[in-house]
Design a protein around this motif. Structure first.
Motif, PDB file in Angstrom:
ATOM      1  N   SER A   1       0.818  -1.218   0.000  1.00 16.22           N
ATOM      2  CA  SER A   1       0.000   0.000   0.000  1.00 16.22           C
ATOM      3  C   SER A   1       0.850   1.265   0.000  1.00 16.22           C
ATOM      4  O   SER A   1       0.328   2.372   0.120  1.00 16.22           O
ATOM      5  CB  SER A   1      -0.916   0.013   1.226  1.00 16.22           C
ATOM      6  N   SER A   2       2.158   1.107  -0.144  1.00 15.62           N
ATOM      7  CA  SER A   2       3.069   2.256  -0.111  1.00 15.62           C
ATOM      8  C   SER A   2       3.540   2.601  -1.524  1.00 15.62           C
ATOM      9  O   SER A   2       3.548   1.757  -2.419  1.00 15.62           O
ATOM     10  CB  SER A   2       4.285   1.959   0.769  1.00 15.62           C
ATOM     11  N   GLN A   3       3.925   3.854  -1.699  1.00 12.61           N
ATOM     12  CA  GLN A   3       4.476   4.269  -2.983  1.00 12.61           C
ATOM     13  C   GLN A   3       5.487   5.395  -2.788  1.00 12.61           C
ATOM     14  O   GLN A   3       5.471   6.098  -1.781  1.00 12.61           O
ATOM     15  CB  GLN A   3       3.385   4.714  -3.941  1.00 12.61           C
ATOM     16  N   LYS A   4       6.348   5.544  -3.750  1.00 14.96           N
ATOM     17  CA  LYS A   4       7.371   6.592  -3.739  1.00 14.96           C
ATOM     18  C   LYS A   4       7.569   7.038  -5.181  1.00 14.96           C
ATOM     19  O   LYS A   4       7.565   6.223  -6.098  1.00 14.96           O
ATOM     20  CB  LYS A   4       8.684   6.055  -3.168  1.00 14.96           C
ATOM     21  N   LYS A   5       7.708   8.355  -5.368  1.00 13.98           N
ATOM     22  CA  LYS A   5       7.964   8.826  -6.724  1.00 13.98           C
ATOM     23  C   LYS A   5       9.084   9.859  -6.725  1.00 13.98           C
ATOM     24  O   LYS A   5       9.264  10.602  -5.759  1.00 13.98           O
ATOM     25  CB  LYS A   5       6.702   9.399  -7.366  1.00 13.98           C
ATOM     26  N   ILE A   6       9.808   9.874  -7.821  1.00 19.38           N
ATOM     27  CA  ILE A   6      10.884  10.840  -8.034  1.00 19.38           C
ATOM     28  C   ILE A   6      10.595  11.580  -9.335  1.00 19.38           C
ATOM     29  O   ILE A   6      10.311  10.970 -10.363  1.00 19.38           O
ATOM     30  CB  ILE A   6      12.259  10.154  -8.123  1.00 19.38           C
ATOM     31  N   ILE A   7      10.629  12.902  -9.259  1.00 17.55           N
ATOM     32  CA  ILE A   7      10.445  13.744 -10.437  1.00 17.55           C
ATOM     33  C   ILE A   7      11.794  14.389 -10.755  1.00 17.55           C
ATOM     34  O   ILE A   7      12.366  15.068  -9.898  1.00 17.55           O
ATOM     35  CB  ILE A   7       9.380  14.824 -10.192  1.00 17.55           C
ATOM     36  N   ALA A   8      12.292  14.169 -11.949  1.00 14.45           N
ATOM     37  CA  ALA A   8      13.628  14.647 -12.315  1.00 14.45           C
ATOM     38  C   ALA A   8      13.578  15.442 -13.612  1.00 14.45           C
ATOM     39  O   ALA A   8      12.757  15.184 -14.494  1.00 14.45           O
ATOM     40  CB  ALA A   8      14.594  13.475 -12.466  1.00 14.45           C
ATOM     41  N   THR A   9      14.485  16.418 -13.713  1.00 15.75           N
ATOM     42  CA  THR A   9      14.656  17.195 -14.944  1.00 15.75           C
ATOM     43  C   THR A   9      16.001  16.838 -15.549  1.00 15.75           C
ATOM     44  O   THR A   9      17.016  16.831 -14.849  1.00 15.75           O
ATOM     45  CB  THR A   9      14.602  18.707 -14.657  1.00 15.75           C
ATOM     46  N   MET A  10      16.005  16.544 -16.837  1.00 13.56           N
ATOM     47  CA  MET A  10      17.231  16.121 -17.519  1.00 13.56           C
ATOM     48  C   MET A  10      17.496  16.980 -18.744  1.00 13.56           C
ATOM     49  O   MET A  10      16.562  17.399 -19.436  1.00 13.56           O
ATOM     50  CB  MET A  10      17.129  14.652 -17.936  1.00 13.56           C
ATOM     51  N   GLN A  11      18.754  17.214 -18.994  1.00 13.56           N
ATOM     52  CA  GLN A  11      19.193  17.963 -20.173  1.00 13.56           C
ATOM     53  C   GLN A  11      20.010  17.020 -21.050  1.00 13.56           C
ATOM     54  O   GLN A  11      20.909  16.325 -20.561  1.00 13.56           O
ATOM     55  CB  GLN A  11      20.037  19.170 -19.762  1.00 13.56           C
ATOM     56  N   ARG A  12      19.697  16.987 -22.342  1.00 11.77           N
ATOM     57  CA  ARG A  12      20.389  16.072 -23.240  1.00 11.77           C
ATOM     58  C   ARG A  12      21.003  16.811 -24.413  1.00 11.77           C
ATOM     59  O   ARG A  12      20.394  17.712 -24.997  1.00 11.77           O
ATOM     60  CB  ARG A  12      19.403  15.020 -23.770  1.00 11.77           C
ATOM     61  N   ASP A  13      22.241  16.443 -24.732  1.00  3.05           N
ATOM     62  CA  ASP A  13      22.884  16.939 -25.950  1.00  3.05           C
ATOM     63  C   ASP A  13      23.311  15.734 -26.773  1.00  3.05           C
ATOM     64  O   ASP A  13      22.924  14.602 -26.480  1.00  3.05           O
ATOM     65  CB  ASP A  13      24.055  17.870 -25.624  1.00  3.05           C
ATOM     66  N   SER A  14      24.115  15.966 -27.783  1.00  5.36           N
ATOM     67  CA  SER A  14      24.510  14.868 -28.666  1.00  5.36           C
ATOM     68  C   SER A  14      25.451  13.882 -27.992  1.00  5.36           C
ATOM     69  O   SER A  14      25.653  12.774 -28.494  1.00  5.36           O
ATOM     70  CB  SER A  14      25.178  15.430 -29.928  1.00  5.36           C
ATOM     71  N   GLN A  15      26.022  14.278 -26.852  1.00  9.42           N
ATOM     72  CA  GLN A  15      27.001  13.436 -26.179  1.00  9.42           C
ATOM     73  C   GLN A  15      26.411  12.614 -25.036  1.00  9.42           C
ATOM     74  O   GLN A  15      26.685  11.433 -24.904  1.00  9.42           O
ATOM     75  CB  GLN A  15      28.151  14.299 -25.636  1.00  9.42           C
ATOM     76  N   LYS A  16      25.579  13.247 -24.223  1.00 11.00           N
ATOM     77  CA  LYS A  16      25.068  12.547 -23.040  1.00 11.00           C
ATOM     78  C   LYS A  16      23.820  13.236 -22.491  1.00 11.00           C
ATOM     79  O   LYS A  16      23.453  14.340 -22.895  1.00 11.00           O
ATOM     80  CB  LYS A  16      26.141  12.492 -21.953  1.00 11.00           C
ATOM     81  N   THR A  17      23.200  12.542 -21.543  1.00 16.71           N
ATOM     82  CA  THR A  17      22.054  13.084 -20.812  1.00 16.71           C
ATOM     83  C   THR A  17      22.494  13.405 -19.391  1.00 16.71           C
ATOM     84  O   THR A  17      23.113  12.575 -18.725  1.00 16.71           O
ATOM     85  CB  THR A  17      20.897  12.069 -20.778  1.00 16.71           C
ATOM     86  N   THR A  18      22.195  14.623 -18.943  1.00 13.33           N
ATOM     87  CA  THR A  18      22.632  15.079 -17.630  1.00 13.33           C
ATOM     88  C   THR A  18      21.430  15.306 -16.721  1.00 13.33           C
ATOM     89  O   THR A  18      20.434  15.900 -17.125  1.00 13.33           O
ATOM     90  CB  THR A  18      23.422  16.393 -17.746  1.00 13.33           C
ATOM     91  N   LEU A  19      21.542  14.830 -15.490  1.00 12.95           N
ATOM     92  CA  LEU A  19      20.503  15.042 -14.497  1.00 12.95           C
ATOM     93  C   LEU A  19      20.693  16.420 -13.868  1.00 12.95           C
ATOM     94  O   LEU A  19      21.703  16.688 -13.236  1.00 12.95           O
ATOM     95  CB  LEU A  19      20.578  13.949 -13.423  1.00 12.95           C
TER      96      LEU A  19
END
Length: 348
Positions: free
Chosen positions: A324-342
């Motif tokens: 009956s428990s839950q947890k959520k994470i909301i994240a913003t990410m920036q992506r370029d041609s090389q990688k995705t950054t948190l």
């Protein structure tokens, strides 16, 4: 010794037996109470321990969801150089991730921020991010983004009066720009307005960092922001990420598509939606030219301005459930041609 004397002698003995019985009963009662309380404490400790264990598991699952989203976004970069709802990152929310864990459920949804209106793009000429354009270009872009927001507010389902829409836009400009009173907009508000409220606070005079800040801005009501029982709110169409004002037409909501041009109707926006959601048209989505194929009237000088099919900013929602428990994470990410950054995240 008489009978009465014997009875008198035996009476204290009977009284002593009665007192001993009372003491025994009291001790037994005390033991029972202590046992019950001990059992309650043990059960509480077990429940607390189980809850703590679930919390750790849930957060670990949610964190793994964030890592999964980053990997999917990186993989998408290698698959193509444009973004749409037909890409793997957009379909991740439909995937069954339960085999990844012995117990519990994990869902991961990725939203394209470039498919939303960039609220901080309303102030272009004062934006530090815009250093490669002339003041004239910045002012033109600034005017264009404000017109998009005006149309969004004026169209259904919000249907604000023109003066109401202008009040909100002017107030947003005053909230974001660095000036405090020197260049106040016609219907806007600076610190003098906010400081005179029942619960006073200063005008920020800086970029909006969290979308909930809009509730502090003159003209923006909770009903407009969150929506009503009849329609969703404005908040889901906005983002604090980005300042170039470019909107990805492959992922933007139909309400935002309609606001891109004064001649764009609801039916035309629905036609755009139908085209881009058709898997047979996936390759055509690699260029903004597909709009002219769907809507020939919007071509040349009358075409859509400041649009794109490539995205660089995403919001990830990772939700983990166990019992009956839950947890959520909301994240913003920036992506370029090389990688995705948190860039940032919060746990709820």
């Amino acid at each position: 010794m008489t009978i009465h004397a014997i009875a008198a002698w035996q009476r204290p003995l009977r009284n002593s037996h009665g007192m001993a019985l009372l003491i025994v009963l009291s001790v037994v009662s005390l033991i029972v109470v202590l046992t019950i309380q001990f059992n309650k404490n043990m059960r509480q400790n077990l429940v607390t321990s189980g809850f703590a264990g679930n919390t750790i598991k849930l957060e670990t699952m949610a964190r793994s969801g964030i890592n999964l989203a980053m990997a999917v976004l990186d993989k998408d970069t290698k698959e193509n150089d444009y973004d749409s709802h037909l890409d793997s990152w957009a379909l991740l929310g439909q995937e069954n991730l339960s085999p990844l864990f012995d117990e519990g459920l994990l869902t991961v949804d990725i939203t394209d921020n470039n498919g939303r209106f960039q609220i901080n793009s309303l102030v272009q000429s004062k934006s530090e991010a815009q250093t490669d354009q002339s003041p004239q270009q910045a002012n033109a872009l600034e005017l264009a983004t404000r017109n998009v927001l005006r149309r969004l507010l004026r169209n259904e389902p919000f249907a604000l009066e023109d003066s109401e829409a202008k009040t909100i836009i002017d107030s947003l400009v005053d909230w974001i720009d660095a000036d405090d009173g020197d260049w106040e907009q016609e219907l806007g508000a600076e610190s003098s307005y906010y400081q005179a409220l029942k619960t006073p606070y200063p005008c920020k005079n800086g970029p909006i960092e969290f979308i909930e800040e809009l509730l502090l801005v003159k003209g923006i009501t909770p009903e407009l922001f969150y929506g009503t029982k009849d329609h969703a709110g404005l908040a889901r169409l906005l983002t604090t990420q980005g300042t170039d004002g470019k909107i990805n037409i492959n992922t933007a909501d139909p309400l935002l598509l309609q606001a891109l041009h004064e001649d764009l109707t609801k039916q035309m926006a629905d036609d755009m939606l139908a085209f881009r959601e058709d898997a047979n048209n996936k390759e055509a989505l690699a260029s903004t030219k597909w709009v002219v194929e769907v809507l020939p009237s919007l071509s040349g000088q009358n075409g859509l301005k400041n649009i794109t099919v490539k995205s660089s900013s995403f919001t990830v929602l990772a939700q983990a459930r166990l019992d009956s428990s839950q947890k959520k994470i909301i994240a913003t990410m920036q992506r370029d041609s090389q990688k995705t950054t948190l860039l940032q995240w919060k746990v709820e």
